[in-house]
Design an enzyme around this catalytic site. Structure first.
Site, PDB file in Angstrom:
ATOM      1  N   HIS A 141       0.817  -1.218   0.000  1.00  0.00           N
ATOM      2  CA  HIS A 141       0.000   0.000   0.000  1.00  0.00           C
ATOM      3  C   HIS A 141       0.848   1.264   0.000  1.00  0.00           C
ATOM      4  O   HIS A 141       0.341   2.346  -0.295  1.00  0.00           O
ATOM      5  CB  HIS A 141      -0.982  -0.010   1.180  1.00  0.00           C
ATOM      6  CG  HIS A 141      -0.380   0.234   2.518  1.00  0.00           C
ATOM      7  ND1 HIS A 141      -0.073  -0.773   3.407  1.00  0.00           N
ATOM      8  CD2 HIS A 141      -0.015   1.382   3.145  1.00  0.00           C
ATOM      9  CE1 HIS A 141       0.422  -0.262   4.519  1.00  0.00           C
ATOM     10  NE2 HIS A 141       0.482   1.047   4.385  1.00  0.00           N
ATOM     11  N   ASP A 171       0.189  -7.623   1.338  1.00  0.00           N
ATOM     12  CA  ASP A 171       0.627  -6.235   1.527  1.00  0.00           C
ATOM     13  C   ASP A 171       2.153  -6.131   1.496  1.00  0.00           C
ATOM     14  O   ASP A 171       2.748  -5.386   2.266  1.00  0.00           O
ATOM     15  CB  ASP A 171       0.076  -5.646   2.823  1.00  0.00           C
ATOM     16  CG  ASP A 171       0.165  -4.111   2.847  1.00  0.00           C
ATOM     17  OD1 ASP A 171       0.273  -3.516   1.759  1.00  0.00           O
ATOM     18  OD2 ASP A 171       0.152  -3.534   3.942  1.00  0.00           O
ATOM     19  N   SER A 244       4.643   2.482   7.936  1.00  0.00           N
ATOM     20  CA  SER A 244       4.287   1.345   7.096  1.00  0.00           C
ATOM     21  C   SER A 244       5.474   0.904   6.255  1.00  0.00           C
ATOM     22  O   SER A 244       6.123   1.714   5.595  1.00  0.00           O
ATOM     23  CB  SER A 244       3.125   1.712   6.170  1.00  0.00           C
ATOM     24  OG  SER A 244       1.938   1.881   6.888  1.00  0.00           O
TER      25      SER A 244
END
Length: 493
Positions: A141, A171, A244
């Protein structure tokens, strides 16, 4: 100074010291100012107590060595891309977003719609170098929709990166920069990680590059909605937007996970962070580098966690395994003989402690490989053979017979008409007219369809009544709501 004066002075000094310590604790909890808290605590540090037994207390962990060694291998990732084109009001460029009346005019003012050129989208994330020639792991992402990816190292060098591949289901994304002799991280084994052990995250929260935060492992093998293949590592490490894709280190300085998600009602950290185990990530990375895509196998079943109530209902010795709540027709599971209500305990000899263990084991199996599944069916062990197939790409996937209440269940039920059965796609079953008592407490609602009790299909209210009369304290109802099926444990007292 008189004796009374000295006593008053001493009492005042003690009160001031306690106040300082309390103030330090308050600053610590509000601002995270550990330095103030520790410094003030030293003022009233008690004398050491001699004991022959080692106290079971937590000891502060010094991560500075890990930050110094591994920090240079953690990178900041900046992405740019084009946002989707949309038609907006010509007032959007004229109104100050901080104006308290701006939302009023946007919603209720005249809406002259004009096309707007695609806007530039910018974002930031983290990543870490896994090979000296520039291979970097991050989250899918982070780079999704990016037309340009820039990687910044701790020595302030910047590189344009190429996205080698991205996998939404896990992911995970792999990118590469053109550089040599880069620092790399050491890879650890998440299977050896224990709940409660200290861990460290390094990343770029809100753009603050190379920020280190620490905590402990809160849980393992966490299943999250829409994350079928990932048994997440849950921590209480402070992770915020921008973290992230950054690494999660163990006390040895080894990467055991990739920080991916947080649970938050505000958008910021609230004590729940989730990391993708590094062994899951490296398997994805190898396929992305070699093939540019990820191939997975599947069985064609839906499973759920086995809690204590369900374990008792299905006659299990302990709350473990993956409970099959539905089987797709024509799927490998269907062809192999798996049934709704089976509890899968082992796949190819590997134990299934949590339901989240099964999808990752199946996914790693080569399509068409004969695999053994050990299940418990109606309290009896059974071994089946299935051949998982390649998973498809994820799609981004009046009869008043029952008017009387079932006293123990707290349900008012009726049979489905033939038209209703055809519409729902089932044979048999009982539709819930009203729910009270234990059923209502368990979340069963009007309109749900009861398909079975303790794995035995029900086609009439009388049949269900007989099954309930023979049941023990705990039962498990298979309930269908819309297109979803799930076992619901009930304590009948």
């Amino acid at each position: 100074m008189s004796r009374q004066t000295r006593q008053t002075f001493i009492r005042s000094a003690i009160a001031i010291a306690v106040l300082v310590v309390a103030g330090g604790a308050y600053l610590h909890s509000k601002n995270g100012d550990i330095g103030i808290d520790n410094a003030n605590a030293a003022i009233v540090a008690p004398a050491p107590v001699v004991s022959n037994t080692a106290p079971a207390v937590a000891v502060a962990t010094d991560f500075s060595g890990i930050v110094e060694r591994a920090g240079p291998a953690v990178v900041n990732i900046s992405v740019t891309g084009k946002a989707k084109q949309s038609a907006v009001s010509d007032q959007d460029d004229e109104l100050d977003p901080n104006d308290p009346f701006s939302q009023f005019f946007k919603r209720f003012g005249p809406q002259l719609q004009i096309p707007r050129h695609p806007q530039i989208m910018r974002g930031e994330g983290s990543g870490f170098i896994i090979s000296a020639d520039g291979l970097i792991l991050t989250n899918a992402h982070v780079v999704e929709g990016a037309s340009e990816v820039t990687v910044k190292l701790t020595d302030r060098r910047e590189f344009r990166a190429k996205v080698l591949g991205s996998d939404k289901q896990s992911d995970i994304a792999v990118i590469r920069i053109d550089a040599k002799n880069l620092p790399i991280v050491q890879i650890g084994n998440p299977a050896l990680t224990r709940v409660g052990e200290p861990v460290l995250a390094i990343g770029s929260p809100y753009g603050f590059e190379n920020t280190a935060t620490a905590g402990i492992v809160s849980a393992k093998s966490r299943s999250l909605p829409d994350d079928t293949y990932v048994p997440f590592i849950q921590t209480d490490v402070a992770v915020n937007p921008g973290n992230s894709g950054g690494p999660l280190f163990n006390i040895k300085g080894e990467v055991i996970g990739i920080n991916s998600q947080i649970y938050s009602q505000t958008g910021g950290y609230q004590g729940l962070s989730f990391a993708i185990p590094i062994d899951v990530a490296t398997k994805v990375e190898q396929q992305l580098v070699k093939h540019g895509k990820v191939t997975r196998s599947h069985l064609g079943v839906s499973v759920q966690e086995v809690n204590q109530a369900l374990a008792e209902s299905f006659g299990l010795k302990s709350a473990a395994g993956a409970l099959v709540s539905s089987v797709d027709k024509g799927s490998p599971a269907d062809k192999g003989g798996l049934q709704t209500g089976d509890v899968i305990l082992r796949f190819n000899g590997q134990p299934i402690s949590h339901s989240s263990d099964l999808p990752s084991l199946v996914a790693d199996t080569a399509p068409g490989t004969a695999s053994t599944i050990e299940v418990v069916r109606n309290g009896q062990p059974k071994t089946l053979t299935v051949k998982p197939t390649e998973a498809e790409a994820v799609k981004t996937a009046s009869n008043d017979e029952g008017a009387g209440s079932q006293a123990r269940l707290g349900l008012a039920l009726r049979q489905l008409s033939p038209d209703e059965q055809q519409q729902v796609g089932i044979h048999g079953g009982l539709v819930v007219e009203d729910a009270s008592g234990p059923s209502a407490l368990a979340g069963i609602q009007r309109g749900d369809v009861i398909l079975s009790l303790n794995g035995k299909p029900v086609n009439s209210v009388e049949q269900l009544r007989q099954l309930v009369s023979k049941a023990g304290k705990n039962v498990a109802l298979l309930v269908q709501r819309d297109k979803d099926k799930i076992f619901v444990p009930l304590n009948l007292g």
